[in-house]
Design an enzyme around this catalytic site. Structure first.
Site, mmCIF file in Angstrom:
data_model
loop_
_atom_site.group_PDB
_atom_site.id
_atom_site.type_symbol
_atom_site.label_atom_id
_atom_site.label_comp_id
_atom_site.label_asym_id
_atom_site.label_seq_id
_atom_site.Cartn_x
_atom_site.Cartn_y
_atom_site.Cartn_z
ATOM 1 N N GLU A 82 -8.238 -4.970 -1.323
ATOM 2 C CA GLU A 82 -9.260 -3.984 -0.979
ATOM 3 C C GLU A 82 -8.882 -2.631 -1.581
ATOM 4 O O GLU A 82 -9.438 -1.601 -1.196
ATOM 5 C CB GLU A 82 -9.436 -3.877 0.535
ATOM 6 C CG GLU A 82 -8.193 -3.493 1.299
ATOM 7 C CD GLU A 82 -8.409 -3.495 2.806
ATOM 8 O OE1 GLU A 82 -8.842 -2.451 3.323
ATOM 9 O OE2 GLU A 82 -8.139 -4.531 3.454
ATOM 10 N N CYS A 136 -8.437 -7.533 4.888
ATOM 11 C CA CYS A 136 -7.125 -8.188 4.801
ATOM 12 C C CYS A 136 -7.216 -9.711 4.685
ATOM 13 O O CYS A 136 -6.192 -10.392 4.725
ATOM 14 C CB CYS A 136 -6.275 -7.809 6.010
ATOM 15 S SG CYS A 136 -6.019 -6.030 6.188
ATOM 16 N N HIS A 178 -1.238 -12.394 10.491
ATOM 17 C CA HIS A 178 -1.502 -11.169 9.742
ATOM 18 C C HIS A 178 -0.877 -10.021 10.516
ATOM 19 O O HIS A 178 -1.137 -9.845 11.709
ATOM 20 C CB HIS A 178 -3.008 -10.966 9.584
ATOM 21 C CG HIS A 178 -3.373 -9.596 9.129
ATOM 22 N ND1 HIS A 178 -2.845 -9.031 7.982
ATOM 23 C CD2 HIS A 178 -4.201 -8.657 9.667
ATOM 24 C CE1 HIS A 178 -3.347 -7.814 7.837
ATOM 25 N NE2 HIS A 178 -4.164 -7.559 8.843
ATOM 26 N N LYS A 185 1.327 -9.682 20.051
ATOM 27 C CA LYS A 185 0.278 -9.797 21.064
ATOM 28 C C LYS A 185 -0.490 -11.104 20.907
ATOM 29 O O LYS A 185 -0.848 -11.749 21.893
ATOM 30 C CB LYS A 185 -0.677 -8.612 20.964
ATOM 31 C CG LYS A 185 -0.083 -7.285 21.404
ATOM 32 C CD LYS A 185 -1.096 -6.153 21.282
ATOM 33 C CE LYS A 185 -0.515 -4.836 21.771
ATOM 34 N NZ LYS A 185 -1.497 -3.723 21.669
ATOM 35 N N ASN A 223 2.415 -2.068 6.074
ATOM 36 C CA ASN A 223 1.148 -2.781 5.958
ATOM 37 C C ASN A 223 0.831 -3.103 4.501
ATOM 38 O O ASN A 223 0.753 -2.202 3.664
ATOM 39 C CB ASN A 223 0.046 -1.916 6.567
ATOM 40 C CG ASN A 223 -1.226 -2.693 6.838
ATOM 41 O OD1 ASN A 223 -1.379 -3.830 6.427
ATOM 42 N ND2 ASN A 223 -2.146 -2.064 7.545
#
Length: 389
Positions: free
Chosen positions: A81, A113, A235, A244, A277
């Site tokens: 992106e 992503c 990811h 999480k 990232n």
């Protein structure tokens, strides 16, 4: 007899500069634990102006390609992106830099992503029909949210290159996957902006909801359960996000498997924690991190969750192959990360603002100290000038 298809080799590249998250926290008046523990990041790659997604992809791909494998490549699928042109695919620039055969398809894929996963699945389908062919899949991005923004701590960048083949060395992909798409405004970047817009809390909730949806559907399609997996790869825009996700499904595992899956996750986030990232490359850096730092054996099944804001999610799986460690250069990867050096917050801020200007004027970048094999020398007549050492 069905031929196994999947990831044969993986290469990874990130530039030699990084910012320590403790230094950034102090500069922003924040408790370092908010970044190091709350977000789960220790370092963040800093991308100099002499690197863009094309050069980083070339530097990653060069690690895994030989003259023989180049001759067999029939397609390049470039997920990003952070494209450098609204018309010409980054894959075309890359194919030229790598001197790939002219009878090669070269396409750029974009869905936040998720782009590299789209590339991986398209590549696998292609090779299943043409088992002698090889496909180069790229996930390369530069994550930018802006200085002193809420997303600043989740920046970074780099490139992952994967060679998809029949009878792969690393991971044989299962045929079944589950995917879900919805028009969600959790993250986007209009064409007039160089930095992304994001609703962080909302995006996290969408990510977790999509994971639940595709994991549930995958189980219904395959009759597999959490007991069939030795690890889950997520990811990771920041490492706490994947943690999480894993915690949502751990209660369905036995205590022994909960411990094993947690240990696998710790291994899978180790490199992401040091780089930051990568957007579409983040899932595959996490996979590489698990391969490098985990305790995997041939025959074990891994689950992978890909997410691209906006939004698209996919859960798929693959079986680790015996001798998978032959599919990447562990010595090079370890040395690459160890050889990086820290920049100050002031240096990081200066480098952040040194991207090529959008007015099209000629630019000659300082390249005297560049050590990367492929690099950007500037722009002339509105064309980027790529060079190779």
């Amino acid at each position: 007899m069905t031929v196994a298809v999947g990831i044969d080799k993986i290469g990874f590249y990130t530039p030699e500069l990084y910012l320590d998250m403790v230094d950034l926290a102090h500069a922003r008046g924040e408790d370092p634990n908010k970044y190091v523990s709350g977000i789960g990041q220790s370092k963040q790659a800093v991308i100099p102006p002499t690197q863009d997604v094309v050069t980083m992809a070339a530097n990653a791909a060069a690690q895994i390609l030989t003259p023989e494998s180049k001759a067999d490549i029939k397609m390049v699928l470039f997920g990003t992106e952070s494209g450098i042109d609204n018309s010409k695919a980054a894959a075309v620039y890359l194919a030229h830099l790598l001197e790939l055969p002219s009878d090669t398809r070269a396409v750029e894929l974009k869905q936040a992503c998720y782009g590299a996963t789209a590339g991986l699945q398209l590549a696998a389908d292609f090779v299943r029909v043409r088992p002698s062919a090889k496909v180069l899949v790229i996930g390369a991005d530069i994550a930018r949210y802006g200085l002193r923004t809420a997303g600043e701590v989740t920046q970074g960048g780099g490139a992952v290159a994967m060679l998809v083949t029949a009878n792969p060395q690393i991971l044989a992909l299962d045929d079944v996957s589950s995917y879900h798409t919805a028009d969600v405004m959790d993250f986007w970047r209009p064409t007039y902006r160089t930095e992304a817009l994001v609703d962080g809390k909302y995006s996290t909730n969408v990510y977790l909801d999509f994971f639940n949806r595709v994991w549930t559907d995958y189980q219904a399609q395959t009759n597999r359960t959490i007991a069939d997996f030795s690890g889950f790869v997520f990811h990771l825009p920041f490492t706490k996000m994947g943690r999480k996700g894993l915690r949502q499904i751990l209660p369905s595992a036995t205590p022994e498997q909960q411990a094993s899956l947690t240990a696998a996750f710790e291994a899978s986030q180790a490199d992401n924690r040091e780089v930051g990232n990568l957007y579409t490359g983040s899932l595959y850096l996490s996979l590489l991190s698990l391969l490098r730092h985990g305790n995997l054996q041939g025959g074990e099944r891994l689950g992978l969750f890909s997410y691209g804001s906006g939004a698209e999610g996919e859960f798929f799986s693959g079986v680790v192959q015996p001798g998978f460690d032959r599919g990447f250069d562990e010595t090079f990867l370890a040395q690459q990360l160890a050889a990086r050096h820290a920049v100050s917050v002031a240096e990081y801020e200066r480098i952040y603002q040194e991207q090529l200007p959008n007015d099209g004027r000629d630019v000659h970048l300082a390249t005297g100290n560049v050590t990367a094999p492929y690099y950007l020398a500037g722009r002339q007549h509105e064309q980027r000038q790529y060079r190779q050492h």
